[in-house]
Each structure stands twice: as structure tokens, then as C-alpha cells.
Design a protein around this motif. Structure first.
Motif, short mmCIF file in Angstrom:
data_model
loop_
_atom_site.label_atom_id
_atom_site.label_comp_id
_atom_site.label_asym_id
_atom_site.label_seq_id
_atom_site.Cartn_x
_atom_site.Cartn_y
_atom_site.Cartn_z
N VAL A 6 26.24 -5.14 -38.20
CA VAL A 6 27.05 -4.20 -38.97
C VAL A 6 26.23 -3.62 -40.13
CG1 VAL A 6 29.00 -4.03 -40.57
CG2 VAL A 6 29.30 -5.15 -38.35
N LEU A 7 25.51 -4.49 -40.85
CA LEU A 7 24.70 -4.02 -41.98
C LEU A 7 23.52 -3.17 -41.51
CD1 LEU A 7 24.72 -7.25 -44.18
CD2 LEU A 7 25.89 -5.09 -44.66
N ALA A 8 22.93 -3.53 -40.37
CA ALA A 8 21.82 -2.74 -39.83
C ALA A 8 22.29 -1.33 -39.51
CB ALA A 8 21.25 -3.42 -38.59
N LEU A 9 23.46 -1.20 -38.89
CA LEU A 9 23.99 0.12 -38.57
C LEU A 9 24.33 0.90 -39.84
CD1 LEU A 9 26.27 -0.76 -35.53
CD2 LEU A 9 24.25 0.73 -35.49
N TRP A 10 24.83 0.20 -40.86
CA TRP A 10 25.19 0.87 -42.10
C TRP A 10 23.97 1.33 -42.88
CZ3 TRP A 10 28.67 3.49 -44.51
CH2 TRP A 10 28.62 3.63 -45.90
N PHE A 11 22.99 0.44 -43.05
CA PHE A 11 21.82 0.78 -43.86
C PHE A 11 20.82 1.66 -43.11
CE2 PHE A 11 22.83 -3.21 -46.34
CZ PHE A 11 23.19 -2.53 -47.50
N ASP A 12 20.56 1.33 -41.84
CA ASP A 12 19.48 1.98 -41.11
C ASP A 12 19.96 2.99 -40.08
OD1 ASP A 12 17.57 0.46 -42.49
OD2 ASP A 12 17.77 -1.20 -41.10
N GLY A 13 21.28 3.17 -40.00
CA GLY A 13 21.83 4.10 -39.03
C GLY A 13 21.81 5.54 -39.51
N SER A 14 22.78 6.29 -39.05
CA SER A 14 22.85 7.72 -39.34
C SER A 14 22.88 8.00 -40.84
CB SER A 14 24.09 8.32 -38.68
OG SER A 14 24.27 9.65 -39.08
N VAL A 15 22.27 9.14 -41.23
CA VAL A 15 22.33 9.55 -42.63
C VAL A 15 23.76 9.94 -43.00
CG1 VAL A 15 19.93 10.28 -42.77
CG2 VAL A 15 21.65 11.90 -41.96
N SER A 16 24.56 10.26 -41.99
CA SER A 16 25.97 10.54 -42.24
C SER A 16 26.69 9.22 -42.49
CB SER A 16 26.61 11.23 -41.03
OG SER A 16 28.02 11.22 -41.13
N ARG A 17 27.21 9.04 -43.69
CA ARG A 17 27.88 7.79 -44.02
C ARG A 17 29.14 7.59 -43.18
NH1 ARG A 17 24.99 4.25 -45.14
NH2 ARG A 17 23.92 5.54 -43.62
N VAL A 18 29.78 8.68 -42.80
CA VAL A 18 30.98 8.57 -41.96
C VAL A 18 30.61 8.02 -40.59
CG1 VAL A 18 32.83 9.83 -40.82
CG2 VAL A 18 32.19 10.40 -43.17
N LEU A 19 29.55 8.58 -39.99
CA LEU A 19 29.13 8.12 -38.67
C LEU A 19 28.59 6.70 -38.73
CD1 LEU A 19 28.65 8.63 -35.70
CD2 LEU A 19 26.46 9.74 -36.29
N ALA A 20 27.77 6.40 -39.74
CA ALA A 20 27.23 5.05 -39.87
C ALA A 20 28.34 4.03 -40.06
CB ALA A 20 26.24 4.99 -41.03
N GLY A 21 29.30 4.36 -40.91
CA GLY A 21 30.43 3.46 -41.13
C GLY A 21 31.28 3.28 -39.89
N GLY A 22 31.49 4.37 -39.14
CA GLY A 22 32.28 4.29 -37.91
C GLY A 22 31.62 3.41 -36.87
N LEU A 23 30.30 3.55 -36.71
CA LEU A 23 29.57 2.72 -35.73
C LEU A 23 29.57 1.25 -36.15
CD1 LEU A 23 26.53 5.06 -34.97
CD2 LEU A 23 28.41 4.48 -33.42
N ALA A 24 29.40 1.00 -37.45
CA ALA A 24 29.41 -0.38 -37.94
C ALA A 24 30.78 -1.01 -37.71
CB ALA A 24 29.05 -0.41 -39.43
N ALA A 25 31.84 -0.27 -37.99
CA ALA A 25 33.20 -0.79 -37.78
C ALA A 25 33.47 -1.02 -36.30
CB ALA A 25 34.22 0.18 -38.37
N ALA A 26 33.01 -0.10 -35.46
CA ALA A 26 33.22 -0.25 -34.01
C ALA A 26 32.53 -1.50 -33.48
CB ALA A 26 32.69 0.99 -33.30
N LEU A 27 31.32 -1.76 -33.96
CA LEU A 27 30.61 -2.96 -33.53
C LEU A 27 31.40 -4.21 -33.91
CD1 LEU A 27 28.03 -4.33 -32.38
CD2 LEU A 27 27.15 -4.35 -34.72
N ALA A 28 31.90 -4.25 -35.15
CA ALA A 28 32.66 -5.41 -35.61
C ALA A 28 33.91 -5.61 -34.76
CB ALA A 28 33.03 -5.24 -37.08
#
Length: 339
Positions: free
Chosen positions: A22-44
Motif C-alpha cells: 500500500v505504501l509503495a503504491l502511495w509513495f512510488d506510484g502515480s503522480v496523481s494522488r487520486v490514482l495512487a490512493g485509489g490503487l493503494a486502497a484497492a490493493l488493501a
């Protein structure tokens, strides 16, 4: 009982793995915070659902780890770079030319500071004779928690000159250091090769850190080999950037790496990670002066006030070593003890 312990371990592994993903997707994922947050939440959600719905539990745990493994493969593929908008203090990287015992180092940092953020950029080319290496010292700089410190190595030459190297995060403009982000792919690794007055004066005088200085018990040959290994690694990073990692590739674990390459066995110790206690570890191993009780030695080794008083003096390195316990001459033929 065995089954219960197994379940607890399985759940703990999944929780830690999913948290990392979750943290890897949030910190190192998309520059879009919405997309990064969505992917992190989906993984969880996906991982928790697998653990909750798939039975028996161990199958659910294994299934939950599969998405995390996929994230890990993506994460490992993120490339470091040497071409970003760097902050001025790490805008250049040191590169060394070797000519027998003579080395010429480009981009030695020697900034003139008016405050931590207000300074005059000064990058220099310097030449040194490796045959004149007398020894190497270790600085520990504390900015807050005493379990954690920043370590800096500095080499002394027969002509009285010193050359310091600090292994740090290479930050981009507008970026600040975060201990949590340091575990992810947020910062490249950089070897700051600099004048002692720059590296140590900045920390003691302008950042308000407490700085300690210890002379290491290594022979001139070992000190020379260690310096060469540092400079060669800096050359490699100039051409092949590498990620900083707060756990595996930081200011202290990299020192251990270089010591293993050049001096010999450097056993693992928890204080390599809790590096604010690195001086205690070095004392127990006989790698620094042991003629005084450790607490007394440590008090003598606090050079913060000396560094503040030395300020911008051309004799900075001499002044901070005034009355310092231990000399390189006293350990000229000694080797590091690993007892």
C-alpha cells in the motif's frame, strides 16, 4: 497451539506485506494522488478480502500475497536517475581520475554558508596523493533521536589536509527528507565529497546538530584502501545511479559495505541500523581509542562547540581536533579489531 501460532504468523506476514505494498503504491506510484490512493486502497481491499473469504486460512494468506508480489516486481523495475531537478547542494556528483597514487577529484563541495539555506555555491577540483593518507576519522551527527545519527567519514593526509565524504539522499528541488519515504524509491544515493568545514560546519553551526568525532584505529594502508573504494563507488554512481534505502543503503550500511571490501570482516550488529550507538559498538570492538572509559571518551569527542567557534576558519579541521583523544600516529601500524 502450533496451529494458533501458525495463524498468527501468517496474519502478521500478510499484514506487513500488504502495508508495504500500500505504501509503495502511495509513495512510488502515480503522480496523481487520486490514482495512487485509489490503487493503494484497492490493493488493501483485495488482500483483506482474500484472507477473509478463502479457506483454509493459509490459502487465503498465500492468495493475498500474490497481488503484493506483483506490486513488488513493478516496484523493483522503477529506475533511478541522475537527471532530475536537484537541490543546489547535490546538483553535482564527484568524479575521480586515478593516476597511480595521484587522484584528482572533480566537484568537491566547499560551500560558504550564511545560513542552512543561504549559501554561496563553490565546487572545486582537488588533487591528493594516496601515499600521503595518514588515517580516517568518523563523525556522528545527531539531529534529534539519539538512536539515529548521520555518519561521515573523513581522511587525513600527511600535509594536514582532510577530505570528508558523506553518504546521503540526493533530493530534488522542493523535496525534504522523510524517514518513512526513505524506505521507498524516493531518493537517489549520493556521495557528497566535500571540505570538512562544509559538511561538519553546516551541521554543527547552522543545523544545530550535536557532532562527535572519533579517530579510527586503522593503518594508513587500510585508510587508503577505504578511500579508494569510496571514490570508485562515487564514480559508479555518477554513471549508474542507485536508490537510497533507509534500511539497506544508507550512511552506515554503506560504510560497512566499504569496510568489508577493504579492511576485513565487519560483523553484523543491531547498532549498524541504530547507528546513534555506532561509537559504542566501535569502542567495544577496539576500533576507536579505549584508553578512557567510554562515557569519558564520548564527552571528549563532542566537537560541536569547537566547530561553531571555528566557523569559516581555514584552520577548521585543526581547531575541531584540538585536545581530541587519540591520534593517527598512535595507531599507524594497528588494524581494526573485530573482537
Amino acid at each position: 497451539m502450533i496451529r494458533l501460532v501458525g495463524r498468527v504468523i501468517a496474519v502478521a506476514v500478510v499484514v506487513l506485506a500488504v502495508a508495504w505494498g500500500v505504501l509503495a503504491l502511495w509513495f512510488d506510484g502515480s503522480v496523481s494522488r487520486v490514482l495512487a490512493g485509489g490503487l493503494a486502497a484497492a490493493l488493501a481491499v483485495i488482500c483483506i478480502s482474500m484472507v477473509a473469504l478463502i479457506r483454509p486460512l493459509y490459502r487465503g494468506a498465500i492468495a493475498a500475497l500474490i497481488p503484493v508480489v506483483i506490486v513488488a516486481f513493478w516496484w523493483m523495475s522503477i529506475p533511478p536517475s541522475n537527471t532530475r531537478d536537484w537541490t543546489p547542494d547535490v546538483a553535482r556528483v564527484a568524479q575521480t581520475t586515478f593516476d597511480g597514487s595521484r587522484v584528482t577529484i572533480e566537484n568537491v563541495r566547499n560551500f560558504k554558508y550564511r545560513s542552512e539555506t543561504d549559501y554561496e555555491d563553490r565546487w572545486e577540483a582537488r588533487s591528493y596523493d594516496l601515499d600521503k593518507v595518514r588515517g580516517v576519522d568518523m563523525f556522528l551527527s545527531y539531529w534529534g533521536p539519539t538512536l539515529i545519527a548521520h555518519t561521515i567519514a573523513s581522511w587525513e593526509f600527511d600535509d594536514g589536509r582532510h577530505l570528508a565524504i558523506s553518504i546521503e539522499t540526493r533530493k530534488e528541488t522542493g523535496e525534504s527528507y522523510s524517514a518513512l519515504r526513505g524506505f521507498f524509491r524516493q531518493y537517489e544515493l549520493v556521495y557528497v565529497v566535500a571540505d570538512e568545514r562544509d559538511l561538519i560546519g553546516l551541521r554543527a553551526d547552522y543545523r544545530g546538530e550535536q557532532v562527535y568525532l572519533y579517530r579510527l584505529r586503522v593503518s594508513p594502508a587500510q585508510a587508503r584502501a577505504l578511500l579508494v573504494d569510496y571514490l570508485q563507488e562515487a564514480n559508479r554512481l555518477a554513471n549508474n545511479p542507485r536508490w537510497y534505502n533507509a534500511l539497506t543503503s544508507n550512511c552506515t550500511t554503506m560504510i560497512r559495505y566499504h569496510a568489508q571490501n577493504t579492511i576485513g570482516s565487519y560483523p553484523l550488529d543491531w547498532r549498524i541500523l541504530a547507528n546513534g550507538r555506532a561509537d559504542e559498538m566501535a569502542y567495544e570492538r577496539g576500533q576507536i581509542d579505549t584508553n578512557l572509559p567510554f562515557d569519558v571518551l564520548r564527552a571528549h569527542s563532542n566537537i560541536t562547540e569547537k566547530a561553531e567557534a571555528a566557523d569559516d576558519s581555514p584552520d577548521f579541521s585543526t581547531l575541531i581536533r584540538k585536545n581530541l583523544q587519540g591520534t593517527h600516529d598512535a595507531v599507524k601500524r594497528s588494524t581494526v579489531s573485530s573482537r
